[in-house]
Design a protein around this motif. Structure first.
Motif, short mmCIF file in Angstrom:
data_model
loop_
_atom_site.label_atom_id
_atom_site.label_comp_id
_atom_site.label_asym_id
_atom_site.label_seq_id
_atom_site.Cartn_x
_atom_site.Cartn_y
_atom_site.Cartn_z
N ASP A 148 -0.25 -40.43 -61.67
CA ASP A 148 -0.42 -41.52 -61.37
C ASP A 148 -2.36 -41.58 -60.89
O ASP A 148 -3.67 -42.16 -62.39
N THR A 149 -2.42 -41.00 -59.74
CA THR A 149 -4.04 -40.74 -59.82
C THR A 149 -4.75 -40.33 -61.03
O THR A 149 -5.81 -40.47 -61.10
N ALA A 150 -4.71 -39.14 -61.58
CA ALA A 150 -5.21 -38.86 -62.59
C ALA A 150 -5.28 -39.87 -63.62
O ALA A 150 -6.65 -39.92 -64.21
N ARG A 151 -4.24 -40.52 -64.31
CA ARG A 151 -4.71 -41.83 -65.24
C ARG A 151 -5.67 -42.86 -64.46
O ARG A 151 -6.44 -43.37 -65.31
N ARG A 152 -5.07 -43.18 -63.20
CA ARG A 152 -6.60 -43.97 -62.68
C ARG A 152 -7.76 -43.68 -62.19
O ARG A 152 -8.65 -44.49 -62.82
N GLY A 153 -8.26 -42.02 -62.75
CA GLY A 153 -9.21 -41.69 -62.31
C GLY A 153 -9.74 -41.65 -63.25
O GLY A 153 -11.41 -42.56 -64.04
N LEU A 163 -9.01 -35.27 -66.69
CA LEU A 163 -8.45 -35.86 -66.35
C LEU A 163 -7.14 -35.90 -66.40
O LEU A 163 -6.09 -36.22 -66.25
N GLY A 188 -3.90 -35.89 -65.90
CA GLY A 188 -2.41 -36.34 -65.76
C GLY A 188 -1.20 -36.42 -66.93
O GLY A 188 -0.02 -36.53 -66.47
N ASN A 244 2.63 -38.57 -58.48
CA ASN A 244 1.75 -39.06 -57.47
C ASN A 244 -0.03 -38.69 -57.87
O ASN A 244 -0.54 -39.22 -58.21
N TRP A 245 0.33 -37.49 -58.57
CA TRP A 245 -0.79 -36.76 -59.27
C TRP A 245 -1.00 -37.23 -60.34
O TRP A 245 -2.07 -37.58 -60.85
N SER A 262 4.91 -36.22 -55.74
CA SER A 262 4.49 -35.92 -55.08
C SER A 262 3.70 -36.03 -56.45
O SER A 262 2.57 -35.68 -57.02
N THR A 263 4.60 -35.48 -57.33
CA THR A 263 3.96 -34.76 -58.87
C THR A 263 3.78 -36.00 -59.68
O THR A 263 3.00 -36.05 -60.18
#
Length: 177
Positions: free
Chosen positions: A82-87, A101, A105, A79-80, A76-77
């Motif tokens: 990865d999501t921040a980096r995509r943001g 972001l 990340g 994924n957080w 889960s961490t």
């Protein structure tokens, strides 16, 4: 309620109880137990098992429950991060939101790496920090390995946990003045 159910399961020798057992021991409604068990299942700390003798479900807490929970949280961490980096890619690295972001990340990536190495990696990094403070002067990996009685690879891994990326640019600048 979830905490009470989890503690009750841990306190039984078998590590398992039926819904009726939990209702009786905790003096709560079946709906409360059902909701608590559902939540604990989502966290992957409790599982259901069919009791063939009594034709009832038993709720079970396994001996490796903490390892499973740790592994789940580590994913889960990551994924957080990865999501921040995509943001950052979406809003742009040069925008205030992109900077926030990016920091987020970095934080979650570091946390995920620490979690993936387990508590031993963090403990080794803390031991290494204590050794450096005790030495009172910079020491290379070879000297640290010899002084601690560790293999060189263990020192290298502990040093990886203490990389300068843990510090913000402002913290690094303040420490090098």
């Amino acid at each position: 309620m979830a905490s009470r159910v989890l503690v009750r399961l841990f306190l039984t020798d078998s590590g398992s109880l039926t819904a009726a057992d939990l209702v009786g021991q905790l003096r709560v409604s079946p709906a409360s137990v059902s909701k608590a068990v559902g939540y604990l299942e989502e966290l992957d700390v409790v599982r259901r098992e069919r009791d063939p003798r009594r034709r009832r479900e038993r709720y079970v807490v396994d001996d490796d429950v903490w390892l499973r929970a740790w592994t789940r949280d580590t994913r889960s961490t990551a994924n957080w991060a990865d999501t921040a980096r995509r943001g950052v890619a979406v809003v742009g690295a040069d925008t205030p939101a992109g900077v926030r972001l990016d920091r987020m990340g970095d934080f979650f990536a570091t946390l995920s790496a620490d979690m993936a190495s387990g508590p031993a990696g963090v403990e080794d990094a803390l031991t290494l920090l204590a050794a450096l403070m005790h030495a009172g002067a910079p020491a290379d990996a070879g000297r640290l390995a010899a002084g601690l009685g560790w293999p060189a690879e263990r020192v290298t891994e502990a040093l990886r946990h203490a990389e300068p990326q843990r510090l913000t640019p402002a913290q690094r600048a303040a420490l090098t003045r």
